[in-house]
Enzyme design. Structure first.
Site, PDB file in Angstrom:
ATOM      1  N   GLY A  52      86.230  85.560  28.563  1.00 26.20           N
ATOM      2  CA  GLY A  52      85.297  84.871  29.155  1.00 26.20           C
ATOM      3  C   GLY A  52      84.234  85.362  29.977  1.00 26.20           C
ATOM      4  N   ILE A  53      83.887  84.320  30.994  1.00 27.62           N
ATOM      5  CA  ILE A  53      82.887  84.715  31.908  1.00 27.62           C
ATOM      6  C   ILE A  53      83.391  86.062  32.979  1.00 27.62           C
ATOM      7  CG2 ILE A  53      81.089  84.062  33.776  1.00 27.62           C
ATOM      8  CD1 ILE A  53      81.414  81.099  32.781  1.00 27.62           C
ATOM      9  N   SER A  70      81.621  75.032  39.952  1.00 33.20           N
ATOM     10  CA  SER A  70      81.016  74.492  38.898  1.00 33.20           C
ATOM     11  C   SER A  70      79.733  73.560  39.123  1.00 33.20           C
ATOM     12  CB  SER A  70      82.008  74.058  37.978  1.00 33.20           C
ATOM     13  OG  SER A  70      81.364  73.057  36.804  1.00 33.20           O
ATOM     14  N   TYR A  93      89.722  68.715  36.888  1.00 33.95           N
ATOM     15  CA  TYR A  93      88.968  69.884  36.627  1.00 33.95           C
ATOM     16  C   TYR A  93      87.797  69.820  37.807  1.00 33.95           C
ATOM     17  CZ  TYR A  93      85.527  73.568  35.293  1.00 33.95           C
ATOM     18  OH  TYR A  93      85.079  74.916  35.194  1.00 33.95           O
ATOM     19  N   ASP A 132      99.676  86.041  37.894  1.00 35.69           N
ATOM     20  CA  ASP A 132      99.537  84.692  38.032  1.00 35.69           C
ATOM     21  C   ASP A 132      99.169  84.040  39.310  1.00 35.69           C
ATOM     22  OD1 ASP A 132      99.946  81.978  38.062  1.00 35.69           O
ATOM     23  OD2 ASP A 132     101.748  81.887  36.918  1.00 35.69           O
ATOM     24  N   VAL A 133      97.881  83.893  39.443  1.00 34.08           N
ATOM     25  CA  VAL A 133      97.277  83.589  40.930  1.00 34.08           C
ATOM     26  C   VAL A 133      97.978  82.496  41.508  1.00 34.08           C
ATOM     27  CG1 VAL A 133      94.931  84.556  40.400  1.00 34.08           C
ATOM     28  CG2 VAL A 133      95.601  81.756  39.853  1.00 34.08           C
TER      29      VAL A 133
HETATM   30  N1  LIG Z   1      82.168  78.038  30.891  1.00 35.88           N
HETATM   31  C1  LIG Z   1      81.483  77.034  31.642  1.00 35.88           C
HETATM   32  O1  LIG Z   1      80.881  76.180  31.054  1.00 35.88           O
HETATM   33  C2  LIG Z   1      81.645  77.352  32.975  1.00 35.88           C
HETATM   34  C3  LIG Z   1      80.909  76.298  33.880  1.00 35.88           C
HETATM   35  C4  LIG Z   1      81.111  76.330  35.314  1.00 35.88           C
HETATM   36  C5  LIG Z   1      82.058  77.154  35.826  1.00 35.88           C
HETATM   37  N2  LIG Z   1      83.015  77.625  35.021  1.00 35.88           N
HETATM   38  C6  LIG Z   1      84.085  78.554  35.659  1.00 35.88           C
HETATM   39  O2  LIG Z   1      83.789  79.892  35.441  1.00 35.88           O
HETATM   40  C7  LIG Z   1      85.188  80.567  35.565  1.00 35.88           C
HETATM   41  C8  LIG Z   1      85.254  81.190  34.010  1.00 35.88           C
HETATM   42  O3  LIG Z   1      85.230  80.114  33.183  1.00 35.88           O
HETATM   43  P1  LIG Z   1      85.340  80.585  31.365  1.00 35.88           P
HETATM   44  O4  LIG Z   1      84.451  79.603  30.856  1.00 35.88           O
HETATM   45  O5  LIG Z   1      85.170  81.925  31.207  1.00 35.88           O
HETATM   46  O6  LIG Z   1      86.706  80.106  30.885  1.00 35.88           O
HETATM   47  P2  LIG Z   1      88.161  80.792  30.710  1.00 35.88           P
HETATM   48  O7  LIG Z   1      89.219  79.684  30.538  1.00 35.88           O
HETATM   49  O8  LIG Z   1      88.155  81.640  29.563  1.00 35.88           O
HETATM   50  O9  LIG Z   1      88.234  81.828  31.925  1.00 35.88           O
HETATM   51  C9  LIG Z   1      89.329  81.621  32.966  1.00 35.88           C
HETATM   52  C10 LIG Z   1      90.350  82.849  32.932  1.00 35.88           C
HETATM   53  O10 LIG Z   1      91.344  82.532  33.945  1.00 35.88           O
HETATM   54  C11 LIG Z   1      92.640  83.020  33.091  1.00 35.88           C
HETATM   55  N3  LIG Z   1      93.833  82.302  33.909  1.00 35.88           N
HETATM   56  C12 LIG Z   1      94.258  80.824  33.714  1.00 35.88           C
HETATM   57  N4  LIG Z   1      95.284  80.736  34.608  1.00 35.88           N
HETATM   58  C13 LIG Z   1      95.535  81.792  35.282  1.00 35.88           C
HETATM   59  C14 LIG Z   1      96.385  82.159  36.185  1.00 35.88           C
HETATM   60  N5  LIG Z   1      97.470  81.309  36.522  1.00 35.88           N
HETATM   61  N6  LIG Z   1      96.310  83.300  36.655  1.00 35.88           N
HETATM   62  C15 LIG Z   1      95.558  84.345  36.422  1.00 35.88           C
HETATM   63  N7  LIG Z   1      94.558  84.074  35.527  1.00 35.88           N
HETATM   64  C16 LIG Z   1      94.540  82.806  35.161  1.00 35.88           C
HETATM   65  C17 LIG Z   1      92.568  82.615  31.803  1.00 35.88           C
HETATM   66  O11 LIG Z   1      93.417  83.306  30.904  1.00 35.88           O
HETATM   67  C18 LIG Z   1      91.099  82.948  31.515  1.00 35.88           C
HETATM   68  O12 LIG Z   1      90.886  84.403  31.306  1.00 35.88           O
HETATM   69  C19 LIG Z   1      86.159  79.427  35.434  1.00 35.88           C
HETATM   70  O13 LIG Z   1      86.487  79.288  37.099  1.00 35.88           O
HETATM   71  C20 LIG Z   1      85.456  78.054  35.300  1.00 35.88           C
HETATM   72  O14 LIG Z   1      85.864  77.102  36.036  1.00 35.88           O
HETATM   73  C21 LIG Z   1      82.749  77.730  33.702  1.00 35.88           C
END
Ligand SMILES: NC(=O)c1ccc[n+]([C@@H]2O[C@H](COP(=O)([O-])OP(=O)(O)OC[C@H]3O[C@@H](n4cnc5c(N)ncnc54)[C@H](O)[C@@H]3O)[C@@H](O)[C@H]2O)c1
Length: 255
Positions: free
Chosen positions: A18-19, A148, A161, A64-65
């Site tokens: 993702g992002i 977010s 969340y 694992d954070v």
């Molecule tokens: N996509 C959206 O609409 C959106 C909007 C606002 C904020 N965000 C924020 O942006 C960030 C990225 O979101 P995304 O959309 O790419 O989602 P995503 O779920 O794909 O990304 C989260 C990443 O964190 C990893 N992760 C989960 N648990 C973990 C752990 N214990 N230790 C290490 N890594 C771990 C996941 O495997 C994943 O790669 C997140 O913080 C999300 O809350 C996303």
């Protein structure tokens, strides 16, 4: 390739998907060496492999954070491999790749509430604790937290969340205060609803597109929309800016 971050070392948590993956790539394109700190070890390896094959410098670290020893090892390996840590992007979250349930507030499972807080809030704290000694020693650092737009507006059916992302706003200000004297800036990005799914189906695209109508710039948001903000907060251009949250959502939330 630009040289804005030449010689810098960045850790991006949750950069396997993702992002976060887009953040890691862009930081690498700006000249930084990047650590892909991710719970999905296979995804992390894949991202690092891709970047290294293109001539960038990347290291996958299974992290694992929520576990202190794991975040300490993440920081130790970053320094062992690249010599320093300048940038931490606290991006890992329970959201899409590790999915959350979408349910009314009184139907959320208490165990899922705890896990949400452990990853999204405690994880940012532990990762910051792990890098802080290195940043203090070099009297320089950039910590970028990911909140977010939901934290500013509220969103139904995911109160765990939203609460976790609201916690990140206060976390950012407090950490900025505590690390300011050490030369470390701590800022936050609050993205709007972003099409970050790797294989989005029509329903997902429809849901993400629906968010567009509330925007001053009424279009779908993609991970690329956040990259300017992350580079700005990671670079020397923001050296006198700390404790701030930048909303990146095409003007949906204007406070
Ligand atoms: N996509 C959206 O609409 C959106 C909007 C606002 C904020 N965000 C924020 O942006 C960030 C990225 O979101 P995304 O959309 O790419 O989602 P995503 O779920 O794909 O990304 C989260 C990443 O964190 C990893 N992760 C989960 N648990 C973990 C752990 N214990 N230790 C290490 N890594 C771990 C996941 O495997 C994943 O790669 C997140 O913080 C999300 O809350 C996303």
């Amino acid at each position: 390739m630009s040289s804005t971050l030449k010689g810098r070392v960045a850790i991006v948590t949750g950069a396997g998907h993702g992002i976060g993956k887009a953040y890691a790539r862009r930081l690498a394109e700006e000249g930084a060496s990047v650590v892909i700190a991710e719970i999905d070890a296979e995804a992390a390896e894949l991202v690092a492999k891709e970047l290294n094959a293109e001539g960038f410098r990347a290291l996958a670290v299974h992290t694992d954070v929520t576990i202190p020893q794991s975040t300490m090892e993440m920081a130790r390996l970053a320094v062992e491999t690249f010599g320093r840590i300048d940038i931490l992007v606290n991006n890992a979250a329970i959201f899409i790749s590790v999915p959350m349930s979408r349910a009314p507030f009184d139907e959320i499972d208490p165990g899922e509430w705890d896990r949400m807080m452990a990853v999204n809030v405690k994880g940012a704290w532990l990762s910051s604790c792990a890098v802080a000694p290195y940043m203090r020693k070099q009297a320089y650092g950039k910590i970028i937290n990911i909140s977010s737009g939901t934290a500013l507006k509220g969103s139904d059916n995911r109160i765990h969340y939203v609460a976790s992302k609201a916690a990140i706003l206060g976390f950012t200000k407090t950490l900025a205060n505590e690390l300011g004297k050490a030369g470390v800036c701590v800022n936050c990005i609050a993205p709007g609803s972003t099409l970050s799914e790797e294989n989005p189906d029509e329903a997902i695209i429809k849901r993400r597109t629906a968010a567009s109508s509330a925007r001053a710039i009424p279009r779908l948001q993609t991970p690329e929309d956040m990259l300017g903000a992350v580079v700005f907060f990671a670079s020397a251009d923001s050296d006198f800016i700390t404790g701030q949250t930048l909303v990146v959502d095409g003007g949906s939330c204007m406070h």
